[in-house]
Design an enzyme around this catalytic site. Sequence first.
Site, mmCIF file in Angstrom:
data_model
loop_
_atom_site.group_PDB
_atom_site.id
_atom_site.type_symbol
_atom_site.label_atom_id
_atom_site.label_comp_id
_atom_site.label_asym_id
_atom_site.label_seq_id
_atom_site.Cartn_x
_atom_site.Cartn_y
_atom_site.Cartn_z
ATOM 1 N N GLN A 1 10.867 40.816 -4.186
ATOM 2 C CA GLN A 1 12.053 41.261 -3.464
ATOM 3 C C GLN A 1 13.205 40.296 -3.673
ATOM 4 O O GLN A 1 14.305 40.537 -3.194
ATOM 5 C CB GLN A 1 11.750 41.314 -1.950
ATOM 6 C CG GLN A 1 10.728 42.341 -1.538
ATOM 7 C CD GLN A 1 10.325 42.186 -0.072
ATOM 8 O OE1 GLN A 1 9.202 41.853 0.232
ATOM 9 N NE2 GLN A 1 11.254 42.429 0.836
ATOM 10 N N PHE B 1 7.173 45.187 1.637
ATOM 11 C CA PHE B 1 7.160 45.096 3.105
ATOM 12 C C PHE B 1 7.432 43.686 3.622
ATOM 13 O O PHE B 1 6.988 43.342 4.717
ATOM 14 C CB PHE B 1 5.838 45.632 3.663
ATOM 15 C CG PHE B 1 5.400 46.932 3.049
ATOM 16 C CD1 PHE B 1 6.146 48.085 3.269
ATOM 17 C CD2 PHE B 1 4.294 47.015 2.219
ATOM 18 C CE1 PHE B 1 5.777 49.294 2.688
ATOM 19 C CE2 PHE B 1 3.918 48.208 1.626
ATOM 20 C CZ PHE B 1 4.654 49.355 1.863
ATOM 21 N N GLU C 1 8.850 38.759 -0.416
ATOM 22 C CA GLU C 1 10.140 38.092 -0.258
ATOM 23 C C GLU C 1 10.027 36.651 -0.767
ATOM 24 O O GLU C 1 10.680 36.290 -1.740
ATOM 25 C CB GLU C 1 10.587 38.120 1.204
ATOM 26 C CG GLU C 1 11.985 37.522 1.377
ATOM 27 C CD GLU C 1 12.592 37.759 2.750
ATOM 28 O OE1 GLU C 1 12.084 38.580 3.520
ATOM 29 O OE2 GLU C 1 13.610 37.104 3.063
ATOM 30 N N ARG D 1 14.446 35.426 14.980
ATOM 31 C CA ARG D 1 14.576 36.869 15.212
ATOM 32 C C ARG D 1 13.695 37.313 16.380
ATOM 33 O O ARG D 1 14.036 38.243 17.108
ATOM 34 C CB ARG D 1 14.270 37.667 13.937
ATOM 35 C CG ARG D 1 14.656 39.137 14.045
ATOM 36 C CD ARG D 1 14.624 39.843 12.690
ATOM 37 N NE ARG D 1 15.846 39.702 11.928
ATOM 38 C CZ ARG D 1 16.899 40.540 11.998
ATOM 39 N NH1 ARG D 1 16.860 41.597 12.785
ATOM 40 N NH2 ARG D 1 17.977 40.332 11.273
ATOM 41 N N PHE E 1 10.251 41.173 10.764
ATOM 42 C CA PHE E 1 10.583 39.756 10.593
ATOM 43 C C PHE E 1 10.642 39.008 11.924
ATOM 44 O O PHE E 1 11.629 38.369 12.247
ATOM 45 C CB PHE E 1 11.955 39.695 9.882
ATOM 46 C CG PHE E 1 12.240 38.425 9.137
ATOM 47 C CD1 PHE E 1 11.575 38.102 7.968
ATOM 48 C CD2 PHE E 1 13.221 37.540 9.587
ATOM 49 C CE1 PHE E 1 11.878 36.945 7.260
ATOM 50 C CE2 PHE E 1 13.526 36.371 8.890
ATOM 51 C CZ PHE E 1 12.853 36.077 7.721
ATOM 52 N N THR F 1 20.099 36.867 9.902
ATOM 53 C CA THR F 1 20.617 35.955 10.924
ATOM 54 C C THR F 1 21.227 34.710 10.276
ATOM 55 O O THR F 1 22.076 34.060 10.866
ATOM 56 C CB THR F 1 19.537 35.560 11.934
ATOM 57 O OG1 THR F 1 18.439 34.983 11.225
ATOM 58 C CG2 THR F 1 19.067 36.761 12.720
ATOM 59 N N ALA G 1 15.662 42.252 5.561
ATOM 60 C CA ALA G 1 16.466 42.416 6.779
ATOM 61 C C ALA G 1 17.090 43.813 6.864
ATOM 62 O O ALA G 1 18.146 43.978 7.471
ATOM 63 C CB ALA G 1 17.541 41.328 6.875
ATOM 64 N N GLU H 1 13.522 48.453 8.665
ATOM 65 C CA GLU H 1 12.639 47.859 9.658
ATOM 66 C C GLU H 1 12.595 48.554 11.020
ATOM 67 O O GLU H 1 11.526 48.652 11.619
ATOM 68 C CB GLU H 1 13.050 46.387 9.880
ATOM 69 C CG GLU H 1 12.830 45.525 8.662
ATOM 70 C CD GLU H 1 13.584 44.202 8.765
ATOM 71 O OE1 GLU H 1 14.828 44.226 8.766
ATOM 72 O OE2 GLU H 1 12.932 43.157 8.868
#
Lengths: 160, 790
Positions: free
Chosen positions: B222, B253, B257, B335, B369, B467, B536, B738
């Site tokens: 990702q 998913f 990442e 988060r 997340f 964030t 995100a 998400e």
Amino acid sequence: MSERIGITVTVNGTRYEREVEPRLLLVQLIREELRLTGTHIGCDTSYCGACTILLDGEPVKSCTMLAVQADGGEVLTVEGLEKDGKLHPLQEAFSEHHGLQCGYCTPGMLMSAYYLLEQNPDPSNAEIRKGIQGNLCRCTGYKNIFAAISDAAAKMQTGS
Amino acid sequence: MHRPAYMTMDAKTSPGRQDAGQTIAGAVGSPIPHDSAHLHVSGEAIYVDDIPERQDLLHLAVGMSARPHAKIRKMDLSAVRRAPGVVAVMTAADIPGENNCGPVIADDPIFAPGLVQYVGQSVFAVAAETVDQARKAAKLATIEYEDLEAILDPRAALAAGSFVLPSETITRGDSQAALADAKHRLQGSLNVGGQDQFYLEGQIATALPAEDGDLYLYSSTQHPGEVQHLVAAAIGKLSKDVVVECRRMGGAFGGKESQPALIACIAGLMADKTGRACKLRLDRDDDMIMTGKRHDFVIDYDVGFDATGRIEGIEFMFASRCGMSADLSGAINDRTMFHCDNAYYLENVSIVSHRCKTHTVSNTAFRGFGGPQGMFGIEYVVDEIARYLGKDPLEVRKKNFYGVGERDITPYQQKIRDNIIEEIVSAVEKSADYQERRKEIRAFNKESEILRRGIALTPVKFGISFTATHLNQAGALVHVYTDGTVHLNHGGTEMGQGLFTKVAQVVAEELQIDIDRIKIMASDTSKVPNASATAASSGSDINGKAAQAAAAKIKRRLIRFAAKHFAVPKDDIEFINNRVRIGAESISFEDLIKRAWFARISLSATGFYRTPKINYDRSTFSGRPFFYYAYGAAVSEVIIDTLTGENRILRVDILHDCGESLNPAIDMGQIEGGFSQGAGWLTSEELCWNSDGELTTHAPSTYKIPTCSDLPVDFRAKMFEAGRNREPTIYRSKAVGEPPLMLSLSVFHALRDAVASVGGDRCRPQLDAPATPESVLKAVTAMQAEGGSS
């Protein structure tokens, strides 16, 4: 290197003769020797169903079967579903009904669905559930896969 | 190739858009299938493992730690080196550059440097001629360990003060005073489990040496840019020396990442060392053991409330299993803190977050997340309050909702400007017939001894934006060729979510050309640099805007050219349905392109986007981390067997807000798929570690993701028709990757409702997540032991 064994396998209508190691998996034969990479490896242990193919008309998880066990057999993979340049109704339906996202489970799912409709051209919802319970999909939540199989079944019945 | 009749499907017509018939194929808002659907179904879609292998290709395997926390006293790899087919072996000592694949902090070694910190940690790698040879050789190492004390769960880490990052606190108002003054007060502890991403395509990378010591990598990631940077650092080179490409992933998913960096670094290091192509595809068991998952949490709460159930003060303590390194745990736990309000106004609040260091695999991103665990906390508390007061949990939920124009500031000081939660909840309450069914279920449970049903409605409010403010940027690259066809690149990656399709729709709309004239190219670090991870939920928001900007730039040049060339005012030029109207004349798009090329107009452009308005100070946890919020609500009904704990979802009603959807069919797939994945997290997917720190659920035989049998018997998902993003996002759509996952909290609370029916009035069953049959049975048994009616 261990000794090699001669096998003859018909895949999607083409006859192949190969000398293979006895330990070679059927999925390796399909993917690596025959370069039919539509059959995917997901879990390596026969649970996820991404590697499902048909051997002599029966669905098989090709990651846990040896290539030599397919000797003399007829294999159908996702690449063999298309006829005369035209996609199989199931392939059309999975596409139209969004019965896929990442696409990794799709070939195996199609093969299980193909077998299901061969056996039972007009399956109920419960029968569809049973028919594809050996195939995992992590993306869709299965609803559109059901819709695709139902729609393909209906179209195949009416011949449209 | 089976080029798709569906590409000509009509666009959703809405005021201001062209009428059907005058509309391009694949316009924004049209429910066209995934751009690769025709390749997925024919088996022609190419994943990394399907790319034809170079003749010199070596296969890699990783030697893993057998201990959770130990010094490596001695490592004898001579048998590994001697094994048949082995070409190279690498350890930490052989890394020419940085021994790190950590995304934020350099605390994630590629190969353990003398100290192992989890079972499964990469210690060395083998390159051999075949996969079997590499995997067999990797088993031949002799490693002597000196065991150190291992911390294996968050509670133990809390007790030991073992953290990967400093603990954080958000406070607002005076929670202590509010708790002391409240009429009612409840305290409790919750456990919520982690989750394996179980992408169907496992982690994989292939590295190809190129001239001058460069590397070209195919990575299932990702975040190609991060893989590029980390591989370059590992081989002691620079970003310019490494290119990373990813056309598609077989699911990700969040699990792809940061985690692909380890796989790609090992492949890159080996390719660099051997000068041969190197592929590393992890076996599924190794993948599950070696790579990070969703964090499991322990949550303590202390809540004070009035007789109506309105919360007056609340204190939360969140402690998560981060594993052995920081990875993305900082942002993930932030988060959690940002989402432990969900849709509720918490006036006097204290949120403490501990990021526990454990000697287990480093946990990582997974859809939501950290948000889902925060929302799990508050939803449980609200449910507790309702049960304590003997009220319908929905009534207490509504009592605590954020207001519109009042009670609208989050604990982190963001004013909520787009609150539609009441509207959505009321709509689904009605369409699902919640109140009537709740009564009917109560009646059923009175008569049914063994089978019990439960129902719950839970809301979702999810903040959209990274964030970390700096990540909210995206780039794109659009080329137009002289035949009027287009190449489209952007920094996003395709993991099945339909991002590539949606961004192509944006470009088709902007240029007013049929979508089949656009070739969607792989994500490629040489085309779009420094792209953020596709994460995100931001993929379409930011890449859509960047691609639109690139297309608009070309369009502006074309308009300027046409105005001059045809001597018409610029505002009398219009792109419509594969043609361009220039004054009273109309020419085809490709005709204009040819003329522009002849006139030496540049037909290639980059586009860039940075999310506006966000502004947030992490040092005080205050400001506006989120551009906007996505909303939804779900009603779930379940049935449990009180003798076995087995359960089934009977019916689900979802109403979810996608704003003005770019592609309703694709977005609906995200809603249904996200819900289903969330239901797996909360009901069947259980990660177990034994006392030696070994993950015992490392294959689908023991780790149960939902199958088609788990699909709700009656599943009714709808998009919120009136949805329109109040912020100027791409065509006023909303992010959808998400948020729907957390709609599954309704399943958990429906199960809790069913379990509660076993106890007397106002009983409050302790139910841990995942609510597996075992967990449900435990809760039922506890209810029965408390002397409730059965």
